[in-house]
Design an enzyme around this catalytic site. Structure first.
Site, PDB file in Angstrom:
ATOM      1  N   THR A  15      -8.527   6.592  -2.532  1.00 30.44           N
ATOM      2  CA  THR A  15      -9.868   6.107  -2.900  1.00 30.44           C
ATOM      3  C   THR A  15     -10.886   7.232  -2.719  1.00 30.44           C
ATOM      4  OG1 THR A  15     -10.043   5.213  -0.661  1.00 30.44           O
ATOM      5  CG2 THR A  15      -9.538   3.656  -2.447  1.00 30.44           C
ATOM      6  N   HIS A  35       0.793  -1.234   0.000  1.00 29.96           N
ATOM      7  CA  HIS A  35       0.000   0.000   0.000  1.00 29.96           C
ATOM      8  C   HIS A  35       0.817   1.272   0.000  1.00 29.96           C
ATOM      9  CE1 HIS A  35      -4.182  -1.390   0.583  1.00 29.96           C
ATOM     10  NE2 HIS A  35      -3.595  -2.460   1.080  1.00 29.96           N
ATOM     11  N   LYS A  71     -14.457   8.383  -4.865  1.00 28.82           N
ATOM     12  CA  LYS A  71     -15.780   8.676  -4.301  1.00 28.82           C
ATOM     13  C   LYS A  71     -16.281  10.026  -4.807  1.00 28.82           C
ATOM     14  CE  LYS A  71     -14.159   6.487  -0.050  1.00 28.82           C
ATOM     15  NZ  LYS A  71     -13.545   6.832   1.253  1.00 28.82           N
ATOM     16  N   LYS A 115       0.201  14.494   1.958  1.00 27.71           N
ATOM     17  CA  LYS A 115      -1.088  14.828   1.336  1.00 27.71           C
ATOM     18  C   LYS A 115      -1.243  16.337   1.120  1.00 27.71           C
ATOM     19  CE  LYS A 115      -3.603  10.759   3.148  1.00 27.71           C
ATOM     20  NZ  LYS A 115      -4.325  10.162   1.996  1.00 27.71           N
ATOM     21  N   LYS A 125      -9.489  13.792   4.292  1.00 31.85           N
ATOM     22  CA  LYS A 125      -8.613  12.625   4.297  1.00 31.85           C
ATOM     23  C   LYS A 125      -7.746  12.740   5.546  1.00 31.85           C
ATOM     24  CE  LYS A 125      -7.027  13.959   0.224  1.00 31.85           C
ATOM     25  NZ  LYS A 125      -6.965  12.730  -0.550  1.00 31.85           N
ATOM     26  N   ARG A 126      -6.955  11.703   5.843  1.00 31.82           N
ATOM     27  CA  ARG A 126      -6.076  11.836   6.999  1.00 31.82           C
ATOM     28  C   ARG A 126      -5.100  12.999   6.811  1.00 31.82           C
ATOM     29  NH1 ARG A 126      -6.171   7.751  11.058  1.00 31.82           N
ATOM     30  NH2 ARG A 126      -4.437   8.902  11.953  1.00 31.82           N
TER      31      ARG A 126
HETATM   32  C1  LIG Z   1     -12.279   6.971   1.627  1.00 37.36           C
HETATM   33  C2  LIG Z   1     -11.891   7.371   2.984  1.00 37.36           C
HETATM   34  C3  LIG Z   1     -10.552   7.637   3.279  1.00 37.36           C
HETATM   35  C4  LIG Z   1      -9.460   7.588   2.226  1.00 37.36           C
HETATM   36  O1  LIG Z   1      -9.355   8.871   1.631  1.00 37.36           O
HETATM   37  P1  LIG Z   1      -8.085   9.286   0.738  1.00 37.36           P
HETATM   38  O2  LIG Z   1      -8.483  10.627   0.207  1.00 37.36           O
HETATM   39  O3  LIG Z   1      -7.979   8.268  -0.348  1.00 37.36           O
HETATM   40  O4  LIG Z   1      -6.924   9.327   1.620  1.00 37.36           O
HETATM   41  C5  LIG Z   1     -10.217   8.021   4.565  1.00 37.36           C
HETATM   42  N1  LIG Z   1     -11.149   8.123   5.532  1.00 37.36           N
HETATM   43  C6  LIG Z   1     -12.453   7.885   5.278  1.00 37.36           C
HETATM   44  C7  LIG Z   1     -13.444   8.032   6.393  1.00 37.36           C
HETATM   45  C8  LIG Z   1     -12.873   7.498   4.011  1.00 37.36           C
HETATM   46  O5  LIG Z   1     -14.158   7.244   3.782  1.00 37.36           O
END
Ligand SMILES: *Cc1c(COP(=O)(O)O)cnc(C)c1O
Length: 798
Positions: A643, A347, A647, A541, A535-536
């Protein structure tokens, strides 16, 4: 019981009275949630048993997806959706004066994961069941999931998460299937006539108790299983020492999820969690297998075990141990079976996320497993020597054990038959750089499986009006075959459809604005661009790049009365690992910036910054459908896939991003006119890292507006002590900006200008938005899982 509205109502009222011993008139929302959840759980039990029996009778090969995290979110809504009973339940409850949405909101997210990796595992389970594939999850039943985040005075404060406080209606405790897991102790070797025998003595024993949760396929009567293991004191523990201490230490194993994302803490408890998961999970799988099969020689043809990152990599030596020590198999055959059973997903290439365990911790905790890892390493290094005779340096670099540490990724590659990356660019970087030596040695093991997300949760459930609008236009074939969303393409130029798409987005924005008003008291303009980065929180990032750009806009608006922008609402959501000092400072910076500019009379109608507290799956489901712009701005080469980007795309947001991770494939799908890209390429970043030559300070000196925003971090612009943001300032100018924020600032500003311009042309914007939705089918996890099933696991529909 869900066949008609009236049947449902009657059953629901009966069930409520049985569970609570009082009349419906006295009911509370949490009770109604529990009642409905319990009904659904009981309703699926028959199909659950049937699915298991069908798999057994057909001798189907099964996949077990081992993951230290499953970030499931709420389950009631998606279970009702997948069972196809949502409408009946909604209508029935309505007649009882109950709003299904309010009932769903009683459920606490199952937050047994940090972010992308754990959410991927949850999307995969949904796709496995929905494709009728025999694939199950194996994880840990943490008593506390990822911490709850509060923002106090702009700072993140962590509170223990309590998802089990009111019980968990979805799980069934199966105490009779408990397993004993052993830690510590000594290994005694006995020499008989046959092979050596290894006995594990003086070990500390822990009981692993399984809790099963049904994983419900979409309208197909398939119910797979997510089995989560809980650690409890063992009955078989020999009487030695302090029993209270033993109880505490045992229960600690499944007490907390480690809150670090893409970063590993080398704590002994974490290693205990990992071995606990794989030992319980594997012993259980072997036991089940032997109920239906006479001997283990065919195991790898009936069982596929997947390890999600290296956290469950001890599955490799543990399966070897079970086959050899518990079932008398020789090394060669056990190795053949193990390597053909196990497959591994990488990953990340971030060095701080690569697991390495010091022998000094590993060996005393897992003495027999250590012996097996040593033997694997010796045999493997002998093979390397045969091929690369004399090339000590290469062998040292590729070894599993070197310089007192065990490299888990090396063990995963050597002990599995498949190694995959999670987006094309990531797999290419693995093959050409990070794992090049391994790719040269095992060229056929490496492959790509670009991540995906379940369109059932992230489109049909999260954005029901958009789903309805799509089905009105192209029918509902896309629900079973998401790639069929491409039938929407012609509607990108259809005035009527565009108007409907506009109204759906507008209503979603309005609903989110109301929620923000309620949560924060801040009024946001629903006509402004909703520009979202959720995101985190991580340096790579680059939330910082986003912030510096907002500061730049604020400065321009202050100083230049001719400068104007399309009204913009910048929305952030992010948890920082509690020990990640820099990330927590970025959260403070976002909140400090918001406080400074949101009420400024000069800019308040054009610029707003919102930080939403406690970002999690259920919050993502309301934010993402309301987004216009999706910020995916990681330093190129650092985000393996992402991911979140998928979305957003599926919900009609347009990506503003770097050519990193799956952004590259989104770009490939929608074409350059329907995504805004900027910044260094991965090749350029990697070349700088290899050859040097980047001097951040030059960008600071040469770009006047950049110079200004960086100075504002420390010059009293913000009403905070002078040193508050010093770490951030230093990361850019003293530590030479490891993530190329300054280098990419200029192109980011220009990309934003293009976004603002494009948004002003509503018609053109809607075209981009619809093309994004139409092209998002490829990013359904159904596509991803079908590829894993066909190319790695060799499983077929049951
Ligand atoms: C999809 C998702 C992530 C991953 O987000 P990235 O932008 O790909 O880092 C992290 N936290 C939650 C709650 C998510 O639904």
């Amino acid at each position: 019981m869900f066949s008609t509205k009236d049947a449902f109502k009657q059953q629901f009222l009966e069930k409520y009275e049985i569970m609570y011993g009082k009349s419906f008139e006295e009911s509370t929302l949490p009770e109604l949630y529990n009642t409905l959840g319990q009904m659904v759980r009981e309703y699926v039990s028959h199909a659950w048993i049937e699915t298991n029996e069908r798999n057994r009778a057909n001798h189907k090969k099964q996949t077990y997806y081992f993951s230290i995290e499953f970030l499931l979110g709420r389950l009631l809504g998606s279970n009702l959706l997948n069972l196809g009973v949502q409408d009946v339940v909604e209508a029935g409850l309505k007649e009882l004066g109950v709003d299904l949405r309010e009932v769903e909101e009683q459920e606490v997210d199952a937050g047994l994961g940090n972010g992308g990796l754990g959410r991927l595992a949850a999307c995969f389970l949904d796709s496995l069941a929905s494709l009728s594939l025999p694939g199950h999850g194996v994880g840990i039943r943490y008593k506390h999931g990822l911490f709850d985040q509060r923002i106090i005075d702009g700072y993140q404060v962590e509170l223990p998460e309590q998802w089990l406080r009111n019980g968990n209606v979805w799980e069934i405790r199966k105490a009779s299937q408990s397993i004993e897991v052993k830690f510590g102790g000594d290994i005694q070797v006995s020499y008989g006539n046959g092979p050596l025998m290894f006995h594990h003595i003086n070990a500390e024993t822990v009981t692993a108790v399984p809790y099963d949760m049904p994983v419900i396929g979409y309208e197909n009567k398939t119910i797979n299983t997510l089995r989560l293991w809980s650690a409890e004191p063992s009955q078989f523990r020999p009487d030695k020492g302090d029993v209270m201490k033993y109880k505490r230490e045992t229960e600690a194993i499944s007490e907390f999820l480690y809150p670090d994302d893409s970063h590993i803490e080398g704590k002994i408890l974490r290693l205990k969690q990992q071995y606990f998961l794989v030992s319980a999970g594997l012993k259980n799988i072997v036991r089940t297998y032997l109920k239906n099969n006479d001997h283990l020689s065919d195991f790898h043809n009936k069982v596929a075990i997947h390890i999600n990152d290296t956290h469950p990599v001890l599955a490799i030596p543990e399966l070897m141990r079970i086959l050899m020590d518990e079932h008398g198999m020789g090394w060669e055959e056990a190795w053949h079976i193990t390597t053909n059973t196990i497959s591994y997903t990488n990953h990340t290439t971030l060095s701080e996320a690569l697991e390495k365990w010091p022998i000094s911790i590993f060996k005393p905790l897992l003495p027999r497993i250590y012996m097996i890892v040593e033997e694997i390493n010796e045999r493997y290094c002998r093979g390397l020597w045969d091929k690369y005779t004399g090339d000590w340096k290469r062998i040292e670099e590729m070894a599993i054990i070197a310089h007192g540490v065990i490299k888990m990724a090396h063990l995963a590659i050597v002990g599995s038959h498949s190694v995959n990356g999670v987006a094309k660019i990531h797999t290419d970087i693995l093959k050409e750089r990070e794992m090049k030596l391994f790719y040269d040695y095992y060229p056929t093991k490496f492959n790509n499986k670009t991540n995906g997300i379940t369109h059932r949760r992230w489109l049909i459930k999260a954005n029901p009006e958009l789903a309805r609008t799509i089905s009105e236009a192209i029918g509902d074939k896309w629900i079973a075959k998401p790639e069929h969303l491409s039938a929407l393409l012609p509607f990108a130029n259809d005035a009527g459809f565009k108007q409907k798409a506009y109204e759906v987005k507008y209503q979603n924005k309005l609903a989110f604005a109301r929620q923000i008003k309620q949560l924060t008291g801040i009024a946001i303009d629903e006509h402004s661009i909703f520009d979202v980065q959720v995101k985190r929180l991580h340096a790579y990032k680059r939330q910082l790049l986003n912030i510096l750009h907002i500061m730049y806009l604020y400065n321009r608006l202050q100083e230049d009365s001719n400068f104007s922008i399309t009204p913009h609402t910048f929305i952030f959501g992010a948890k920082a690992s509690p020990g990640y000092y820099y990330a927590k400072k970025i959260i403070k910076l976002i909140n400090t910036l918001a406080a400074k500019i949101n009420d400024d009379p000069k800019t308040k109608d054009l610029l707003k910054v919102i930080f939403v507290e406690n970002y999690r799956v259920s919050l993502a489901e309301t934010i993402i459908p309301a987004a216009d712009v999706s910020e995916q701005i990681s330093t190129a080469s650092k985000e393996a896939s992402g991911t979140g980007n998928m979305k957003f795309m599926m919900n009609g947001a347009v990506t503003l991003g770097t050519m990193d991770g799956a952004n590259v494939e989104i770009h490939e799908e929608v074409g350059p006119g329907n995504i805004f890209t900027f910044g260094l390429t991965a090749e350029q970043v990697l070349a700088y890292q290899r050859n040097g030559g980047y001097r951040a300070i030059e960008y600071y000196h040469h770009d006047q507006s950049l110079n200004q925003v960086i100075n504002q971090l420390i010059n009293g612009f913000f009403p905070v002590p002078a040193h508050e943001f010093e770490t951030i300032y230093d990361s850019l100018l003293v530590q030479n900006d490891e993530y190329f924020v300054l280098k990419d600032f200029g192109t980011y500003v220009r990309a934003h200008e293009k976004v603002g311009e494009a948004y002003r042309n509503r018609d053109q914007w809607l075209e981009k938005s619809i093309i994004n939705i139409a092209k998002s089918g490829r990013f359904s996890s159904d596509r991803t899982i079908q590829e894993y099933a066909d190319e790695i696991w060799g499983i077929t529909r049951s």
